[in-house]
Design a protein around this motif. Structure first.
Motif, mmCIF file in Angstrom:
data_model
loop_
_atom_site.group_PDB
_atom_site.id
_atom_site.type_symbol
_atom_site.label_atom_id
_atom_site.label_comp_id
_atom_site.label_asym_id
_atom_site.label_seq_id
_atom_site.Cartn_x
_atom_site.Cartn_y
_atom_site.Cartn_z
ATOM 1 N N GLY A 105 0.808 -1.208 0.000
ATOM 2 C CA GLY A 105 0.000 0.000 0.000
ATOM 3 C C GLY A 105 0.840 1.256 0.000
ATOM 4 O O GLY A 105 2.073 1.207 -0.094
ATOM 5 N N VAL A 106 0.161 2.398 0.114
ATOM 6 C CA VAL A 106 0.827 3.696 0.185
ATOM 7 C C VAL A 106 0.187 4.526 1.286
ATOM 8 O O VAL A 106 -0.961 4.283 1.681
ATOM 9 C CB VAL A 106 0.753 4.467 -1.152
ATOM 10 C CG1 VAL A 106 1.543 3.749 -2.231
ATOM 11 C CG2 VAL A 106 -0.687 4.679 -1.588
ATOM 12 N N MET A 107 0.934 5.519 1.773
ATOM 13 C CA MET A 107 0.434 6.366 2.845
ATOM 14 C C MET A 107 1.104 7.727 2.758
ATOM 15 O O MET A 107 2.180 7.870 2.167
ATOM 16 C CB MET A 107 0.749 5.749 4.212
ATOM 17 C CG MET A 107 2.231 5.512 4.452
ATOM 18 S SD MET A 107 2.623 4.952 6.117
ATOM 19 C CE MET A 107 2.434 6.498 7.016
ATOM 20 N N GLY A 108 0.462 8.735 3.349
ATOM 21 C CA GLY A 108 1.089 10.045 3.403
ATOM 22 C C GLY A 108 0.077 11.166 3.536
ATOM 23 O O GLY A 108 -1.121 10.942 3.707
ATOM 24 N N GLN A 109 0.599 12.386 3.456
ATOM 25 C CA GLN A 109 -0.260 13.570 3.523
ATOM 26 C C GLN A 109 -0.862 13.839 2.152
ATOM 27 O O GLN A 109 -0.162 13.818 1.135
ATOM 28 C CB GLN A 109 0.537 14.798 3.972
ATOM 29 C CG GLN A 109 -0.315 16.059 4.089
ATOM 30 C CD GLN A 109 0.494 17.288 4.461
ATOM 31 O OE1 GLN A 109 1.633 17.175 4.894
ATOM 32 N NE2 GLN A 109 -0.088 18.460 4.280
ATOM 33 N N ILE A 110 -2.163 14.073 2.131
ATOM 34 C CA ILE A 110 -2.823 14.439 0.880
ATOM 35 C C ILE A 110 -2.217 15.750 0.376
ATOM 36 O O ILE A 110 -2.059 16.703 1.136
ATOM 37 C CB ILE A 110 -4.343 14.582 1.085
ATOM 38 C CG1 ILE A 110 -4.956 13.236 1.510
ATOM 39 C CG2 ILE A 110 -5.013 15.088 -0.186
ATOM 40 C CD1 ILE A 110 -4.804 12.120 0.506
ATOM 41 N N HIS A 111 -1.860 15.775 -0.898
ATOM 42 C CA HIS A 111 -1.216 16.959 -1.470
ATOM 43 C C HIS A 111 -2.105 18.191 -1.258
ATOM 44 O O HIS A 111 -3.331 18.116 -1.411
ATOM 45 C CB HIS A 111 -0.968 16.751 -2.963
ATOM 46 C CG HIS A 111 -0.021 17.737 -3.559
ATOM 47 N ND1 HIS A 111 -0.381 19.038 -3.831
ATOM 48 C CD2 HIS A 111 1.287 17.621 -3.908
ATOM 49 C CE1 HIS A 111 0.647 19.679 -4.338
ATOM 50 N NE2 HIS A 111 1.677 18.843 -4.393
ATOM 51 N N PRO A 112 -1.505 19.331 -0.886
ATOM 52 C CA PRO A 112 -2.307 20.536 -0.631
ATOM 53 C C PRO A 112 -3.237 20.917 -1.777
ATOM 54 O O PRO A 112 -4.357 21.392 -1.536
ATOM 55 C CB PRO A 112 -1.243 21.611 -0.397
ATOM 56 C CG PRO A 112 -0.070 20.865 0.138
ATOM 57 C CD PRO A 112 -0.078 19.542 -0.566
ATOM 58 N N LEU A 113 -2.811 20.722 -3.022
ATOM 59 C CA LEU A 113 -3.682 21.061 -4.152
ATOM 60 C C LEU A 113 -4.882 20.119 -4.224
ATOM 61 O O LEU A 113 -5.991 20.539 -4.570
ATOM 62 C CB LEU A 113 -2.888 21.011 -5.462
ATOM 63 C CG LEU A 113 -1.798 22.075 -5.621
ATOM 64 C CD1 LEU A 113 -1.060 21.887 -6.941
ATOM 65 C CD2 LEU A 113 -2.395 23.477 -5.538
ATOM 66 N N VAL A 114 -4.659 18.851 -3.886
ATOM 67 C CA VAL A 114 -5.771 17.895 -3.845
ATOM 68 C C VAL A 114 -6.707 18.241 -2.693
ATOM 69 O O VAL A 114 -7.936 18.236 -2.842
ATOM 70 C CB VAL A 114 -5.240 16.454 -3.707
ATOM 71 C CG1 VAL A 114 -6.402 15.464 -3.587
ATOM 72 C CG2 VAL A 114 -4.351 16.092 -4.892
ATOM 73 N N ALA A 115 -6.119 18.562 -1.532
ATOM 74 C CA ALA A 115 -6.936 18.946 -0.375
ATOM 75 C C ALA A 115 -7.776 20.182 -0.693
ATOM 76 O O ALA A 115 -8.954 20.267 -0.313
ATOM 77 C CB ALA A 115 -6.034 19.206 0.832
#
Length: 240
Positions: A105-115
């Motif tokens: 899988g993958v994990m992390g902070q949602i990109h600010p532009l996506v947010a």
């Protein structure tokens, strides 16, 4: 047919935040459908998938990593993490999750532009392939008994340097073996003139319970003293 659960879970984050519901911890388990090749010439693979989203000022990459590690402990696997650039995740705040040499899988902070597109605050998320995880898992999940004795709640606010990671503090508390500590969580992070330059206040909520008796104040006070001493010694915390 969905190829990812992140779209739906981020929409749920957006819906809750629009109703002033902050500090969210959400999950979804469902099937996603992964094409064997494009264009489609045969039915896609069905993959049982877990998605998790955390939002709020208290959340960071390491609180999400702690979620993954707890899942690994529960099912009897050890995860490793490697930096990975994912288009919808923030550079430097994203990783691929492995069991051995197998990506899961993958994990992390949602990109600010996506947010910004979803209209949500800083959010951390993950997706894990449960079908692959099942192949490696060695533990059956267990259910913890609910105590018949009352729970005692306590709050604690401390001031630390701005660079201290809230998730590290929480993980240290949970790993200290504090007697009768059943639950610990962060419910507020505050920065401002009241706490000083380059400082922040972190507020914790604790729940204590015994499975053998009703706890008395002296027992809970002693446990809280241990928590405070740990935070003072390891993180330079000062009680607010």
């Amino acid at each position: 047919m969905r190829t990812t659960l992140l779209h739906s879970i981020l929409e749920i984050v957006a819906s809750n935040e629009s109703k002033s519901q902050k500090n969210l911890a959400l999950f979804e388990v469902a099937k996603v459908y992964i094409p064997k090749k494009l264009p489609l010439t045969e039915l896609p693979d069905e993959v049982n998938t877990l998605a998790v989203a955390l939002s709020g000022e208290a959340e960071d990459f390491f609180t999400l990593k702690n979620v993954v590690e707890k899942l690994g402990k529960a099912v009897g696997v050890e995860f490793s993490f490697k930096k990975k650039i994912v288009p919808y995740l923030h550079d430097g705040q994203s990783a691929e999750i492995f069991v051995g040499d197998t990506s899961i899988g993958v994990m992390g902070q949602i990109h600010p532009l996506v947010a910004e597109t979803y209209g949500i605050s800083k959010t951390f998320a993950l997706e894990i392939n449960l079908d692959v995880l099942e192949k490696f898992g060695t533990n059956a999940l267990t259910v913890k008994e609910i105590s018949k004795f009352p729970t005692v709640e306590r709050d604690l606010a401390v001031v630390v340097d701005d660079g201290v990671i809230a998730g590290d503090m929480l993980q240290a508390i949970k790993g200290e073996g504090i007697p009768n500590l059943d639950k610990a969580e962060i419910f507020d992070v505050f920065k401002g003139a009241q706490v000083g330059e380059n400082k922040k206040s972190i507020a914790f909520n604790f729940e204590f319970v015994s499975y053998e008796k009703t706890l008395v104040d002296a027992e809970v006070n002693e446990a809280m003293d241990r928590v405070l001493k740990l935070l003072e010694t390891k993180f330079g915390a000062k009680i607010r």
